[in-house]
Design a protein around this motif. Structure first.
Motif, PDB file in Angstrom:
ATOM      1  N   VAL A 319       0.829  -1.214   0.000  1.00  0.00           N
ATOM      2  CA  VAL A 319       0.000   0.000   0.000  1.00  0.00           C
ATOM      3  C   VAL A 319       0.866   1.268   0.000  1.00  0.00           C
ATOM      4  N   PRO A 320       1.842   1.413   0.914  1.00  0.00           N
ATOM      5  CA  PRO A 320       2.701   2.599   0.805  1.00  0.00           C
ATOM      6  C   PRO A 320       3.489   2.631  -0.504  1.00  0.00           C
ATOM      7  N   ASP A 321       3.766   1.444  -1.089  1.00  0.00           N
ATOM      8  CA  ASP A 321       4.449   1.427  -2.387  1.00  0.00           C
ATOM      9  C   ASP A 321       3.588   2.079  -3.467  1.00  0.00           C
ATOM     10  N   VAL A 322       2.284   1.835  -3.419  1.00  0.00           N
ATOM     11  CA  VAL A 322       1.378   2.472  -4.386  1.00  0.00           C
ATOM     12  C   VAL A 322       1.381   3.985  -4.179  1.00  0.00           C
ATOM     13  N   ALA A 323       1.300   4.403  -2.928  1.00  0.00           N
ATOM     14  CA  ALA A 323       1.332   5.843  -2.632  1.00  0.00           C
ATOM     15  C   ALA A 323       2.647   6.466  -3.083  1.00  0.00           C
ATOM     16  N   TYR A 324       3.730   5.740  -2.866  1.00  0.00           N
ATOM     17  CA  TYR A 324       5.059   6.230  -3.248  1.00  0.00           C
ATOM     18  C   TYR A 324       5.149   6.408  -4.762  1.00  0.00           C
ATOM     19  N   HIS A 325       4.632   5.433  -5.509  1.00  0.00           N
ATOM     20  CA  HIS A 325       4.735   5.529  -6.962  1.00  0.00           C
ATOM     21  C   HIS A 325       3.763   6.553  -7.545  1.00  0.00           C
ATOM     22  N   LEU A 326       2.664   6.773  -6.879  1.00  0.00           N
ATOM     23  CA  LEU A 326       1.815   7.887  -7.291  1.00  0.00           C
ATOM     24  C   LEU A 326       2.583   9.197  -7.144  1.00  0.00           C
ATOM     25  N   ASP A 327       3.339   9.317  -6.076  1.00  0.00           N
ATOM     26  CA  ASP A 327       4.162  10.504  -5.863  1.00  0.00           C
ATOM     27  C   ASP A 327       5.197  10.648  -6.978  1.00  0.00           C
ATOM     28  N   LYS A 328       5.781   9.535  -7.398  1.00  0.00           N
ATOM     29  CA  LYS A 328       6.745   9.579  -8.508  1.00  0.00           C
ATOM     30  C   LYS A 328       6.070  10.098  -9.776  1.00  0.00           C
ATOM     31  N   TRP A 329       4.883   9.560 -10.063  1.00  0.00           N
ATOM     32  CA  TRP A 329       4.160   9.984 -11.259  1.00  0.00           C
ATOM     33  C   TRP A 329       3.846  11.472 -11.199  1.00  0.00           C
ATOM     34  N   GLN A 330       3.432  11.939 -10.032  1.00  0.00           N
ATOM     35  CA  GLN A 330       3.077  13.349  -9.885  1.00  0.00           C
ATOM     36  C   GLN A 330       4.299  14.255  -9.977  1.00  0.00           C
ATOM     37  N   ARG A 331       5.490  13.684  -9.766  1.00  0.00           N
ATOM     38  CA  ARG A 331       6.714  14.470  -9.931  1.00  0.00           C
ATOM     39  C   ARG A 331       7.153  14.562 -11.391  1.00  0.00           C
ATOM     40  N   GLY A 332       6.410  13.911 -12.286  1.00  0.00           N
ATOM     41  CA  GLY A 332       6.654  14.096 -13.717  1.00  0.00           C
ATOM     42  C   GLY A 332       7.612  13.121 -14.359  1.00  0.00           C
ATOM     43  N   PHE A 333       7.823  11.968 -13.743  1.00  0.00           N
ATOM     44  CA  PHE A 333       8.741  10.997 -14.332  1.00  0.00           C
ATOM     45  C   PHE A 333       8.007  10.140 -15.363  1.00  0.00           C
ATOM     46  N   GLU A 334       8.326  10.374 -16.618  1.00  0.00           N
ATOM     47  CA  GLU A 334       7.721   9.596 -17.703  1.00  0.00           C
ATOM     48  C   GLU A 334       8.158   8.143 -17.634  1.00  0.00           C
ATOM     49  N   CYS A 335       9.393   7.956 -17.219  1.00  0.00           N
ATOM     50  CA  CYS A 335       9.940   6.609 -17.099  1.00  0.00           C
ATOM     51  C   CYS A 335      10.487   6.427 -15.686  1.00  0.00           C
ATOM     52  N   VAL A 336      10.146   5.322 -15.050  1.00  0.00           N
ATOM     53  CA  VAL A 336      10.680   4.978 -13.739  1.00  0.00           C
ATOM     54  C   VAL A 336      11.230   3.556 -13.809  1.00  0.00           C
ATOM     55  N   LEU A 337      12.478   3.390 -13.378  1.00  0.00           N
ATOM     56  CA  LEU A 337      13.107   2.075 -13.320  1.00  0.00           C
ATOM     57  C   LEU A 337      13.357   1.735 -11.858  1.00  0.00           C
ATOM     58  N   ASN A 338      12.806   0.629 -11.408  1.00  0.00           N
ATOM     59  CA  ASN A 338      13.045   0.159 -10.045  1.00  0.00           C
ATOM     60  C   ASN A 338      14.013  -1.017 -10.104  1.00  0.00           C
ATOM     61  N   GLU A 339      15.213  -0.816  -9.597  1.00  0.00           N
ATOM     62  CA  GLU A 339      16.189  -1.900  -9.541  1.00  0.00           C
ATOM     63  C   GLU A 339      16.095  -2.515  -8.159  1.00  0.00           C
ATOM     64  N   GLN A 340      15.642  -3.767  -8.082  1.00  0.00           N
ATOM     65  CA  GLN A 340      15.399  -4.399  -6.784  1.00  0.00           C
ATOM     66  C   GLN A 340      15.791  -5.869  -6.838  1.00  0.00           C
ATOM     67  N   GLY A 341      15.821  -6.488  -5.670  1.00  0.00           N
ATOM     68  CA  GLY A 341      16.104  -7.908  -5.592  1.00  0.00           C
ATOM     69  C   GLY A 341      14.946  -8.729  -6.137  1.00  0.00           C
ATOM     70  N   ALA A 342      15.245  -9.959  -6.547  1.00  0.00           N
ATOM     71  CA  ALA A 342      14.223 -10.817  -7.154  1.00  0.00           C
ATOM     72  C   ALA A 342      13.090 -11.136  -6.196  1.00  0.00           C
ATOM     73  N   ASP A 343      13.323 -10.967  -4.876  1.00  0.00           N
ATOM     74  CA  ASP A 343      12.257 -11.242  -3.910  1.00  0.00           C
ATOM     75  C   ASP A 343      11.127 -10.217  -3.994  1.00  0.00           C
ATOM     76  N   HIS A 344      11.323  -9.148  -4.767  1.00  0.00           N
ATOM     77  CA  HIS A 344      10.262  -8.151  -4.954  1.00  0.00           C
ATOM     78  C   HIS A 344       9.351  -8.492  -6.134  1.00  0.00           C
ATOM     79  N   HIS A 345       9.587  -9.620  -6.779  1.00  0.00           N
ATOM     80  CA  HIS A 345       8.829  -9.947  -7.983  1.00  0.00           C
ATOM     81  C   HIS A 345       7.321  -9.958  -7.720  1.00  0.00           C
ATOM     82  N   SER A 346       6.940 -10.469  -6.552  1.00  0.00           N
ATOM     83  CA  SER A 346       5.510 -10.611  -6.260  1.00  0.00           C
ATOM     84  C   SER A 346       4.810  -9.268  -6.090  1.00  0.00           C
TER      85      SER A 346
END
Length: 561
Positions: A319-346
């Motif tokens: 849930v906070p991840d959704v809020a966080y990414h909404l914030d990213k979108w509102q900051r005007g990032f056309e492209c966002v790359l999340n580099e994370q460990g494979a355990d974040h796949h789900s």
């Protein structure tokens, strides 16, 4: 050169459309590839095979018509048709000379392009919980993420590097309780030690610092220990600041910097999580069941709906991840790359589902994810698992201290990120051709050594005399080396579009191999002045490309080794 040949093919196709050989609605996909066998030319295309059906023609006959329609070009000496209809292209001396001149003129800019056109891209990487030193998995994320930033920048994107601190939640509570226990003189062997407490020696150092009343400063905050072991909230703030500072130091040792440090706690403090939840409820994508609040993620392709708010009132981690990414979108990032460990796949599906459910015009499939697999560290044929400082895992700083920053960065970025990585400490420390980072850096240092010998022999070289002598490069090995140099811009583009820094590493190893072979077989400082100047010019071009590629990996290009 591939683009030049593709342009020639495109012109030929237009001619064939005009004369009726090809239908007007044909949609060609022009592919130009390097040949493996140079007797078959320098480049090849299968365009005649792919268009034979719409042209209602035999592929080889269509290839003959394509070759006949190719515009005249000084970049080619000849073309040949091979097999069922492949077209082979042989590049000219003029093309070789032109490419070397381009490299020598552009220098540090060679390989860079403006595909991104200044558009905004945010790369989030590392994003480690501030509960301990960075481990090797974080190190792989740091290496891959930083390389992605460098590569996207080289492709003309406006890059923002961001670190997301998970400074809220149960893990931070466990950290605070562990430090508090140490402040009270307890050890992990005591029965009252927190059940999920942290046990590394760094907890001892942290507790002692708090009880001394030290002031710790991280990138954007500072906190002073109150010396009060009963003050859990003060311990919590101090511990987070202390470990954020430790992580900052680890990252600086790894030559990784960030533009933005974003705190998870700020999403709660500023009401962004609650507003996101209320928007999802308002949009009709939630329901109550069993005392919990659920999100209909199945409406967006998930295999089942997901709990947003648990029975106890706490939010699940996406849930906070959704809020966080909404914030990213509102900051005007056309492209966002999340580099994370494979355990974040789900989390990918449910975060994207949550963003779609906000009805905020966020594109499907946004953001992009680059996931890295685990790292196994070996020494002497045995796995290295623990660090005295961290307790249960090997830290990134341990590895940097043992093999150096360059080797650590290269090895962690040089394999496809979604593949398991075995980091061989003995190999990383070796000074041999088997060690790829040493092999590449040695190629750069060899070029520099040639110019030191040139000065020692009181001989001169300058750019203009070198350019004027390029026609002296007549060996096949010299031509092949130039063709490999010409591949570099394409590799930079492909590495960005595929989000694969390891493509740069693989290319550099191939280029270094070609140069070492050439260096060992041909003398550079020959008596013939023109030939000497030509070979020195070729060596300078190699040096530029090696240095440019190493910079995209964050690895130094030494002049001596």
């Amino acid at each position: 050169m591939k683009q030049v040949i593709a342009g020639l093919i495109d012109s030929a196709l237009k001619t064939l459309i005009e004369n009726g050989t090809l239908p007007e609605d044909v949609q060609p996909n022009i592919m130009v590839e390097n040949t493996r066998d140079k007797s078959h030319g320098d480049y090849a295309s299968n365009i005649a095979l792919t268009l034979a059906k719409p042209a209602r023609s035999n592929p080889r006959q269509l290839a003959e018509k394509l070759v006949a329609a190719l515009p005249q070009s000084d970049n080619l000496t000849r073309t040949e048709i091979a097999g069922p209809g492949f077209i082979n292209f042989f590049i000219s001396e003029a093309s070789t000379n032109s490419l070397l001149t381009t490299i020598l003129d552009q220098k540090e800019s060679y390989g860079r392009n403006n595909d991104g056109a200044g558009r905004k891209v945010q790369v989030e990487f590392v994003s480690a919980n501030p509960t301990g030193p960075l481990h090797i998995g974080h190190g792989r994320g740091a290496a891959v993420g930083d390389c992605l930033c460098r590569i996207m920048d080289a492709n003309g994107w406006d890059v923002t590097r961001e670190f997301y601190y998970n400074d809220a939640g149960q893990q931070i509570n466990n950290l605070a309780l562990s430090v508090q226990a140490r402040c009270k003189g307890l050890t992990p062997d005591d029965a009252s030690w927190p059940e999920d407490g942290y046990r590394g020696d760094y907890i001892i150092d942290l507790a002692e610092s708090f009880m001394r009343g030290d002031t710790v400063k991280s990138e954007d905050q500072s906190f002073t220990g109150t010396k009060n072991s009963a003050d859990l909230e003060a311990i919590r703030h101090f511990a987070v600041a202390y470990l954020r500072r430790e992580q900052d130091l680890d990252l600086k040792a790894f030559a990784v910097d960030f533009d933005v440090y974003f705190l998870e706690s700020s999403l709660y403090e500023e009401g962004k999580v609650e507003r996101t939840v209320q928007t999802l409820i308002k949009n009709g994508y939630t329901y109550e069941d069993g005392g919990a609040l659920w999100l209909r993620t199945t409406d967006f392709g998930d295999d089942k709906d997901r709990v947003m708010r648990k029975k106890d009132g706490g939010y699940t981690y996406f849930v906070p991840d959704v809020a966080y990414h909404l914030d990213k979108w509102q900051r005007g990032f056309e492209c966002v790359l999340n580099e994370q460990g494979a355990d974040h796949h789900s989390t990918i599906t449910r975060v994207r589902a949550g963003l779609q459910a906000l009805n905020a015009d966020i594109p499907k499939g946004w953001p992009d994810y680059v996931l890295h697999q685990m790292v196994t560290v070996m020494r002497g044929g045995e796995e290295v698992k623990i660090s005295k400082r961290a307790g249960s895992y090997l830290t990134l700083r341990d590895l940097i201290d043992e093999v150096g920053r360059d080797a650590t960065r290269y090895f962690l970025a040089a394999r496809k990120s979604d593949s398991h990585l075995t980091f061989d400490i003995d190999l990383a420390r070796s000074q041999s051709a088997d060690n790829p980072v040493y092999y590449i850096q040695y190629a750069h240092a060899r070029v520099c050594s040639i110019f030191r010998k040139l000065a020692e022999n009181n001989l001169d070289w300058d750019l203009e005399t070198g350019k004027a002598a390029l026609s002296c490069l007549e060996l096949e090995s010299e031509k092949n080396l130039v063709i490999n140099l010409g591949r570099y811009p394409e590799v930079v583009k492909n590495a960005a579009s595929a989000r694969e820094p390891h493509q740069i590493a693989n290319y550099l190893r191939d280029l270094a191999g070609d140069f070492h072979t050439y260096y060992n077989s041909e003398k550079t400082l020959v008596d013939d002045e023109n030939l000497r100047n030509a070979r020195l010019t070729l060596a300078v071009a190699v040096r530029h490309v090696l240095a440019n590629g190493l910079d995209l990996l964050g690895v130094t290009a030494p002049e001596q080794m």
